[in-house]
Design an enzyme around this catalytic site. Structure first.
Site, mmCIF file in Angstrom:
data_model
loop_
_atom_site.group_PDB
_atom_site.id
_atom_site.type_symbol
_atom_site.label_atom_id
_atom_site.label_comp_id
_atom_site.label_asym_id
_atom_site.label_seq_id
_atom_site.Cartn_x
_atom_site.Cartn_y
_atom_site.Cartn_z
ATOM 1 N N ILE A 6 56.480 29.606 36.840
ATOM 2 C CA ILE A 6 56.501 28.348 37.582
ATOM 3 C C ILE A 6 56.590 28.721 39.055
ATOM 4 O O ILE A 6 57.112 29.777 39.409
ATOM 5 C CB ILE A 6 57.641 27.392 37.150
ATOM 6 N N ASP A 7 56.058 27.873 39.915
ATOM 7 C CA ASP A 7 55.998 28.177 41.345
ATOM 8 C C ASP A 7 57.387 28.414 41.927
ATOM 9 O O ASP A 7 58.392 27.892 41.429
ATOM 10 C CB ASP A 7 55.346 27.021 42.116
ATOM 11 N N THR A 8 57.425 29.145 43.014
ATOM 12 C CA THR A 8 58.686 29.427 43.704
ATOM 13 C C THR A 8 59.449 28.143 44.013
ATOM 14 O O THR A 8 60.661 28.043 43.792
ATOM 15 C CB THR A 8 58.408 30.202 45.006
ATOM 16 N N ARG B 30 50.031 20.231 40.959
ATOM 17 C CA ARG B 30 49.926 20.010 42.416
ATOM 18 C C ARG B 30 48.513 19.577 42.812
ATOM 19 O O ARG B 30 48.339 18.615 43.562
ATOM 20 C CB ARG B 30 50.344 21.276 43.157
#
Length: 218
Positions: free
Chosen positions: A55-57, A157
């Site tokens: 998962i993204d930062t 996103r």
């Protein structure tokens, strides 16, 4: 060092609550990452747990870790075969005109010297599908539930920006980066089926920065 909350634990799996802003892998420029916590997350086992997915930062919430190589292989296949149930919550920088829907867009990765790399909607890209539902509105922003079928990079996103026409609040790549200190996306729930055991099920409480904007889950 921040302690990492454990949402699910058994002999082959951990689901942790990854804080928003903490990268999984150590950045090239150095700095803190989830790797700093792996020894703590052994919890008596001899080897470090290994992240099964990414998962993204900026994204907070559920992250599955495998505690042995055989489990890692099985869990990775469950993700690959689209058997994993994933529930995300996001705050949009606006309110969609519909109450729910499904976004289907093919996505490709592009890169430029000025903007770095990002995903775009492109006919020759990889298919991606996200189901979404409006949960609430406040101050011209919307809390939305996302249930992605596929797991493309930056899928939710870019689906917000290109599919709904409204980026996630605080997104610096697909929006203007304003309104929040991070991209407002939260991995709220995870269900991973297993053949001979009960499924792995975890729920991550709504983070404080979502609540600070006036939203609650439920």
């Amino acid at each position: 060092m921040t302690d990492i909350s454990i949402l699910f634990e058994d002999g082959e799996a951990l689901v942790i609550y990854k804080p928003g802003g903490l990268p999984i892998e150590r950045p090239r420029k150095g700095g803190r990452s989830l790797e700093d916590h792996f020894a703590q997350l052994r919890l008596g086992f001899q080897r470090d747990p290994v992240p099964v997915h990414r998962i993204d930062t900026d994204t907070s919430g559920c992250l599955l870790l495998a505690r042995n190589p055989k489990a890692l292989k099985r869990f990775a296949k469950a993700f690959e075969d689209r058997l994993v149930g994933k529930r995300y919550l996001g705050i949009l920088a606006g309110v969609p005109s519909d109450a729910e829907g499904t976004i289907e867009l093919s996505l490709s990765k592009i890169s430029s010297a000025e903007k770095g790399w990002r995903m775009i909607a492109a006919k020759k890209g990889k298919p991606s599908v996200t189901h979404w539902k409006l949960l609430g509105e406040k101050d011209g922003r919307a809390l939305v539930e996302f249930r992605p079928e596929t797991g493309r990079t930056h899928q939710i996103r870019i689906h917000c920006q290109a599919g709904l026409g409204l980026p996630l609040l605080g997104d610096p790549v697909y929006g203007d980066g304003k309104g929040a200190p991070r991209t407002m996306l939260h991995a709220a729930g995870l269900v991973v089926p297993r053949d001979k055991k009960d499924p792995i099920e975890a729920t991550a409480p709504l983070p404080r920065d979502f609540a600070a904007l006036g939203f609650s889950d439920g």
